[in-house]
Design a protein around this motif. Structure first.
Motif, PDB file in Angstrom:
ATOM      1  N   PRO A  40       0.833  -1.198   0.000  1.00  0.00           N
ATOM      2  CA  PRO A  40       0.000   0.000   0.000  1.00  0.00           C
ATOM      3  C   PRO A  40       0.867   1.247   0.000  1.00  0.00           C
ATOM      4  O   PRO A  40       1.948   1.267   0.582  1.00  0.00           O
ATOM      5  N   VAL A  41       0.380   2.285  -0.657  1.00  0.00           N
ATOM      6  CA  VAL A  41       1.062   3.578  -0.679  1.00  0.00           C
ATOM      7  C   VAL A  41       0.211   4.556   0.135  1.00  0.00           C
ATOM      8  O   VAL A  41      -1.003   4.666  -0.077  1.00  0.00           O
ATOM      9  N   ILE A  42       0.873   5.246   1.071  1.00  0.00           N
ATOM     10  CA  ILE A  42       0.167   6.161   1.960  1.00  0.00           C
ATOM     11  C   ILE A  42       0.679   7.587   1.791  1.00  0.00           C
ATOM     12  O   ILE A  42       1.780   7.805   1.289  1.00  0.00           O
ATOM     13  N   ASP A  43      -0.146   8.545   2.235  1.00  0.00           N
ATOM     14  CA  ASP A  43       0.262   9.950   2.184  1.00  0.00           C
ATOM     15  C   ASP A  43       0.703  10.413   3.570  1.00  0.00           C
ATOM     16  O   ASP A  43       0.838   9.591   4.489  1.00  0.00           O
ATOM     17  N   ASP A  44       0.929  11.710   3.727  1.00  0.00           N
ATOM     18  CA  ASP A  44       1.403  12.256   5.001  1.00  0.00           C
ATOM     19  C   ASP A  44       0.423  12.035   6.147  1.00  0.00           C
ATOM     20  O   ASP A  44       0.823  12.027   7.303  1.00  0.00           O
ATOM     21  N   ARG A  45      -0.842  11.865   5.817  1.00  0.00           N
ATOM     22  CA  ARG A  45      -1.849  11.636   6.862  1.00  0.00           C
ATOM     23  C   ARG A  45      -2.097  10.148   7.086  1.00  0.00           C
ATOM     24  O   ARG A  45      -3.046   9.778   7.749  1.00  0.00           O
ATOM     25  N   ARG A  46      -1.222   9.313   6.496  1.00  0.00           N
ATOM     26  CA  ARG A  46      -1.289   7.863   6.598  1.00  0.00           C
ATOM     27  C   ARG A  46      -2.556   7.281   5.964  1.00  0.00           C
ATOM     28  O   ARG A  46      -3.016   6.208   6.325  1.00  0.00           O
ATOM     29  N   ARG A  47      -3.099   8.015   4.996  1.00  0.00           N
ATOM     30  CA  ARG A  47      -4.267   7.531   4.266  1.00  0.00           C
ATOM     31  C   ARG A  47      -3.796   6.740   3.051  1.00  0.00           C
ATOM     32  O   ARG A  47      -2.836   7.110   2.383  1.00  0.00           O
ATOM     33  N   LEU A  48      -4.505   5.674   2.762  1.00  0.00           N
ATOM     34  CA  LEU A  48      -4.208   4.875   1.583  1.00  0.00           C
ATOM     35  C   LEU A  48      -4.516   5.686   0.330  1.00  0.00           C
ATOM     36  O   LEU A  48      -5.618   6.220   0.180  1.00  0.00           O
ATOM     37  N   VAL A  49      -3.516   5.785  -0.551  1.00  0.00           N
ATOM     38  CA  VAL A  49      -3.723   6.525  -1.796  1.00  0.00           C
ATOM     39  C   VAL A  49      -3.483   5.651  -3.024  1.00  0.00           C
ATOM     40  O   VAL A  49      -3.746   6.076  -4.145  1.00  0.00           O
TER      41      VAL A  49
END
Length: 72
Positions: A40-49
């Motif tokens: 999984p790839v996440i953003d700075d807010r640890r949301r799955l993107v």
């Protein structure tokens, strides 16, 4: 009596993730270290993107995106 298996029964909770700003090389290394083909790839807010696969990485390293990839 038949028991229904759920995704929760199979899922992994100790995830290896990549950050959107990680290099392709870092994601490749992490996948090999964890012995997985997708992360999984996440953003700075640890949301799955998104999800990155070993095939995506092979293509990034120069394979033609339309060429078939042999899996052993």
């Amino acid at each position: 009596m038949t028991m229904q298996m759920t995704v929760e029964d199979l899922m992994t909770t100790a995830l290896t993730t990549a950050h959107v700003n990680d290099t392709v090389e870092a994601a490749d290394f992490d996948m090999k270290l964890a012995n997985v083909r997708h992360i999984p790839v996440i953003d700075d807010r640890r949301r799955l993107v998104g999800i990155v696969s070993n095939r995506d990485i092979l293509r990034a390293f120069g394979l033609n995106s339309k060429a078939p990839i042999r899996i052993r």
